[in-house]
Design a protein around this motif. Structure first.
Motif, short mmCIF file in Angstrom:
data_model
loop_
_atom_site.label_atom_id
_atom_site.label_comp_id
_atom_site.label_asym_id
_atom_site.label_seq_id
_atom_site.Cartn_x
_atom_site.Cartn_y
_atom_site.Cartn_z
N SER A 130 30.78 -42.32 29.54
CA SER A 130 30.22 -41.46 30.57
C SER A 130 28.98 -40.79 29.99
O SER A 130 28.88 -40.60 28.78
CB SER A 130 31.24 -40.42 31.04
N GLY A 131 28.05 -40.43 30.85
CA GLY A 131 26.83 -39.78 30.39
C GLY A 131 26.80 -38.32 30.78
O GLY A 131 27.72 -37.80 31.41
N GLU A 132 25.73 -37.66 30.39
CA GLU A 132 25.61 -36.24 30.69
C GLU A 132 25.50 -35.98 32.19
O GLU A 132 25.80 -34.90 32.66
CB GLU A 132 24.38 -35.66 29.97
N GLU A 133 25.07 -36.99 32.94
CA GLU A 133 24.91 -36.81 34.38
C GLU A 133 26.08 -37.39 35.17
O GLU A 133 26.09 -37.35 36.40
CB GLU A 133 23.61 -37.47 34.84
N THR A 134 27.06 -37.94 34.48
CA THR A 134 28.25 -38.44 35.15
C THR A 134 29.46 -37.70 34.59
O THR A 134 29.33 -36.81 33.75
CB THR A 134 28.42 -39.95 34.95
N ARG A 135 30.65 -38.11 35.02
CA ARG A 135 31.84 -37.44 34.54
C ARG A 135 32.96 -38.46 34.34
O ARG A 135 32.92 -39.57 34.87
CB ARG A 135 32.30 -36.37 35.54
N SER A 136 33.94 -38.07 33.58
CA SER A 136 35.17 -38.84 33.46
C SER A 136 36.19 -38.20 34.41
O SER A 136 36.11 -37.00 34.70
CB SER A 136 35.70 -38.80 32.03
N GLU A 137 37.12 -39.00 34.87
CA GLU A 137 38.11 -38.50 35.81
C GLU A 137 39.51 -38.91 35.36
O GLU A 137 39.72 -40.05 34.95
CB GLU A 137 37.85 -39.05 37.22
#
Length: 228
Positions: A130-137
């Motif tokens: 995941s990147g700084e602009e996305t998230r893990s769920e």
């Protein structure tokens, strides 16, 4: 046992001692300024994660002896413990983790130690991709007579061959994963071995913007008693 996998386990055992020494050396450093203290903390964290994977690999050899008993396990409590352990890593790498519990069936049949490792490895993979602009769920929900734990990332696509292995419910050996640099597939291998031992279904869903890995655990017949 396959000779290649057996060789991996022997190598893992040999690595445990130097990793422990590295961790101890990092802990013994003192008199550091704030910047170097941050580096020391990361050295300790990296060595501890490596030791954890080495320990998981050595457990694989012990699966054949049936030493890991199945028992009623509270799913949310295990997830909470994994999240607590990895929270520092998510913060350090400026990653966001979204957690949603919607399961009404709280107790499953599993081995707590092995289930912890399955969730840990899936979540660690998600953090890496995941990147700084996305998230893990991390999502936990009911699925008929099972509780599904699903970990979603927004990283590169999962290669077809690896996806097919996961869909079959078993990764035969650690393999490099194209488009996901730095991954040997070790976490997926460990998770699939432990899930198979627990008679849990493991699988993956490919999205246009990432992958979801999941494990389905049977609801414990003692659920009613435990939840009273």
């Amino acid at each position: 046992m396959d000779s290649e996998v057996d060789g991996i386990l022997v190598a893992a055992h040999e690595l445990k001692s130097p990793l422990a020494v590295l961790r101890q050396l990092a802990l013994s450093l003192d008199g550091m300024d704030a910047s170097n203290e941050h580096i020391r903390s990361e050295m300790v964290s990296v060595s501890e994660r490596a030791i954890k994977q080495v320990n998981d690999l050595t457990k694989i050899r012990r699966l054949e002896d049936g030493l890991f008993e199945m028992e009623p396990v509270a799913v949310r409590a295990v997830c909470d413990d994994v999240i607590k352990e990895l929270s520092y890593l998510f913060r350090f790498n400026q990653r966001n983790l979204f957690v949603k519990y919607s399961n009404h069936k709280r107790i499953v049949t599993a081995n707590r130690e092995l289930l912890y490792s399955v969730i840990y490895n899936f979540l660690l993979n998600a953090m890496h991709y995941s990147g700084e602009e996305t998230r893990s769920e991390l999502l936990v929900k009911d699925d008929h007579d099972f509780v599904k734990i699903m970990i979603r990332d927004y990283g590169p696509a999962l290669p077809t061959d690896v996806f097919k292995e996961i869909k079959r419910g078993f990764v035969a050996k650690p393999t490099s994963i194209a488009m996901r640099p730095g991954s040997s597939g070790l976490g997926l291998y460990i998770a699939s071995k432990f899930s198979r031992y627990m008679h849990a279904n493991v699988g993956a869903v490919r999205h246009s913007d990432g992958t979801s890995f999941y494990v389905d655990l049977p609801v414990s017949k003692q659920t009613t008693l435990w939840e009273m």
